[in-house]
Design an enzyme around this catalytic site. Structure first.
Site, short mmCIF file in Angstrom:
data_model
loop_
_atom_site.label_atom_id
_atom_site.label_comp_id
_atom_site.label_asym_id
_atom_site.label_seq_id
_atom_site.Cartn_x
_atom_site.Cartn_y
_atom_site.Cartn_z
N LYS A 1 0.81 -1.22 0.00
CA LYS A 1 0.00 0.00 0.00
C LYS A 1 0.85 1.27 0.00
CE LYS A 1 -4.21 -1.83 2.16
NZ LYS A 1 -3.78 -3.15 2.60
N LYS B 1 -2.21 2.42 9.08
CA LYS B 1 -2.56 1.37 8.12
C LYS B 1 -1.35 0.47 7.85
CE LYS B 1 -5.21 2.49 4.62
NZ LYS B 1 -5.73 3.17 3.41
N GLY C 1 -9.04 -4.76 6.81
CA GLY C 1 -9.09 -4.05 8.08
C GLY C 1 -8.03 -4.48 9.08
N GLU D 1 -2.14 8.11 7.82
CA GLU D 1 -2.98 8.98 6.99
C GLU D 1 -3.91 9.77 7.90
OE1 GLU D 1 -3.55 6.50 2.81
OE2 GLU D 1 -5.20 6.61 4.25
N TYR E 1 -7.31 10.74 9.25
CA TYR E 1 -8.54 9.97 9.33
C TYR E 1 -9.69 10.76 8.70
CZ TYR E 1 -12.52 7.44 11.27
OH TYR E 1 -13.69 6.73 11.41
N ARG F 1 -6.86 -8.10 -9.13
CA ARG F 1 -7.59 -9.35 -9.40
C ARG F 1 -9.02 -9.00 -9.73
NH1 ARG F 1 -10.67 -9.25 -4.87
NH2 ARG F 1 -9.70 -8.49 -2.95
N VAL G 1 -15.12 -9.79 -5.92
CA VAL G 1 -16.37 -10.49 -5.62
C VAL G 1 -17.54 -9.80 -6.32
CG1 VAL G 1 -17.99 -11.13 -3.79
CG2 VAL G 1 -15.53 -11.27 -3.37
N ARG H 1 -24.43 -10.01 -0.80
CA ARG H 1 -23.67 -11.23 -0.50
C ARG H 1 -24.48 -12.06 0.49
NH1 ARG H 1 -17.24 -9.73 -0.13
NH2 ARG H 1 -17.23 -8.01 -1.62
#
Length: 447
Positions: A116, A158, A165, A200, A202, A292, A295, A338
């Site tokens: 990241k 992060k 998360g 970062e 928030y 990729r 979902v 989902r």
């Protein structure tokens, strides 16, 4: 030419790839764990090979077993799906060095974007907005304090690796920063083997908007518009929709163009999702790239009419995209729920077991992507999702109405599912008005 593909995954995404292969006249090879012997993806593939015991670490994450299956089957390419090894640059490299085309980006692009902090630097270089934060990884607490004072509290810590998360903490002041850093590093190291973190500012009450992008090896990069994934629980997406109900048209154009710049600048090929958070003033900031298929890719397919899996395969075969940017139109609205084997009345406790009876909804604009059926036993070893209910209608209001009808129509006996929870969300005024953010579920349903 790709004549046979091994799908290095399980469940509904494996079945989704098998269907695309069959329509393209390409042979399909499934792999499965001992727990998945009765899964529909195993039944419908042209060939299937067991790669190990039920636990993921003993089967779907066993690179040597998957490569061995590919060699025995004599495939030309490997599709990783999502999850498991899909964003593992080492697996990507092993596939290619073993003579199999990997249906995804190059290992180099995957490795860069998988970190990241590196991805953040690439975003800045390509004029993609990022949340103000540290220039690199945080080496010590003193530096963290200075940076936090500069960008302003609260700050978000992060992990540079992974997602979901994990390795993420919020510090509201200088006193809580040290503890939060320690917790984030420890969790990240345990989850990803990499304890690196960065800071970062928030962003409170953000919306989660992501852009579907696909690129070929001939220099063509196209976006397929955005998806809103703000309905989440503990950073796990529950409901996705396209287009975003809250983005003004000018911001929509800007965010899609920013995503294309990011992918072009990374010299990336195949499908990718560029994720952003959007604040209350509709300013958007880069989060990460998922290297990729996602979902929630069906909602994009429904509004554009483009089969993303087939495009992935064509790009991997060296072909050009079958469309140009000006050919891509956003038509109507799509929503995906989902459906998980969980009990929403017991804090979403997983509820694996045998499905005694099952009725799948139908009608205009209804799609259900799933690998389960009546008599199937949902194993306890994997993600609890048993299917994705997708609706496509001319307007968002119609899509919501059809989704509510389909959720009430769906019948699954023997296990608990999240259908009733989704119906509650779809009735809430904040959702109906498109005012929901990533804290919406916790605030309105779990407090």
């Amino acid at each position: 030419m790709i004549k046979k593909i091994l799908i290095a995954n399980r469940g509904e995404i494996a079945l989704r790839v098998i269907r695309a292969c069959r329509e393209m006249g390409i042979g399909s090879v499934a792999v499965y764990s001992q727990a998945d012997v009765d899964s529909m993806h195993v039944k419908l593939a042209d060939e299937a090979y067991c790669v190990g015991k039920p636990r993921s670490s003993d089967s779907y994450l066993k690179i040597d077993q998957i490569i061995a299956a590919a060699e025995v089957a004599g495939v030309d390419a490997i599709h990783p799906g999502y999850g498991f090894l899909a964003e593992n640059a080492h697996f990507n490299e092993v596939c290619r060095s073993s003579g199999f085309e990997f249906i995804g980006p190059s290992p180099q692009a995957m490795e860069k974007l998988g970190d990241k902090n590196t991805a953040r630097s690439m975003a800045i270089a390509n004029k993609v907005p990022v949340v103000p934060g540290s220039d690199g990884l945080i080496d010590n607490d003193a530096d963290a304090v200075e940076i936090a004072k500069k960008i302003g509290f609260p700050v978000l810590i992060k992990a540079t690796a992974g997602g979901g998360g994990k390795g993420m903490r919020v510090a509201v002041d200088e006193q809580s920063l040290s503890t939060a850093l320690s917790q984030a590093r420890t969790e990240a190291e345990a989850a990803f083997g990499n304890g690196g973190v960065y800071l970062e500012r928030y962003v409170g009450s953000p919306r989660h908007v992501e852009v579907q992008v696909i690129a070929d090896s001939h220099g063509n990069v196209c976006h397929l518009f955005e998806r809103d994934c703000s309905v989440q629980r503990r950073h796990q997406k529950l409901i996705e929709e396209a287009p975003s109900p809250s983005l003004p048209e000018d911001r929509r154009i800007e965010i899609c163009e920013a995503a294309v710049r990011m992918i072009r600048g990374a010299e990336y090929t195949n499908a990718a999702t560029v994720e952003f958070i959007v604040d209350t003033d509709n300013n958007f900031y880069f989060i990460e790239v998922n290297a990729r298929i996602q979902v929630e890719h069906p909602v994009t397919e429904m509004i554009t009419g483009i089969d993303l899996i087939k495009e992935q395969i064509r790009v991997a075969a060296g072909e050009k995209l079958s469309f140009r940017q000006e050919d891509v139109k956003c038509q109507g609205a799509a929503i995906e729920c989902r459906i998980n084997a969980e009990d929403p009345d017991k804090n979403f406790q997983p509820n694996p077991g045998r499905i005694e009876k099952m009725f799948v909804p139908g009608g205009m604009g209804v799609r259900f992507d799933s690998h389960v059926y009546a008599g199937y036993t949902v194993p306890p070893h994997y993600d609890s999702m048993i299917g994705k209910l997708i609706i496509h209608r001319p307007t968002r209001a119609e899509a919501i109405a059809t989704m509510r009808r389909a959720l009430r129509e769906m019948q699954v006996e023997g296990i608990c599912t999240t259908t009733s929870f989704h119906d509650k969300v779809l009735q809430h005024p904040e959702f109906l008005e498109g005012r929901h953010d990533t804290k919406f579920v916790e605030r309105e349903f779990l407090s």
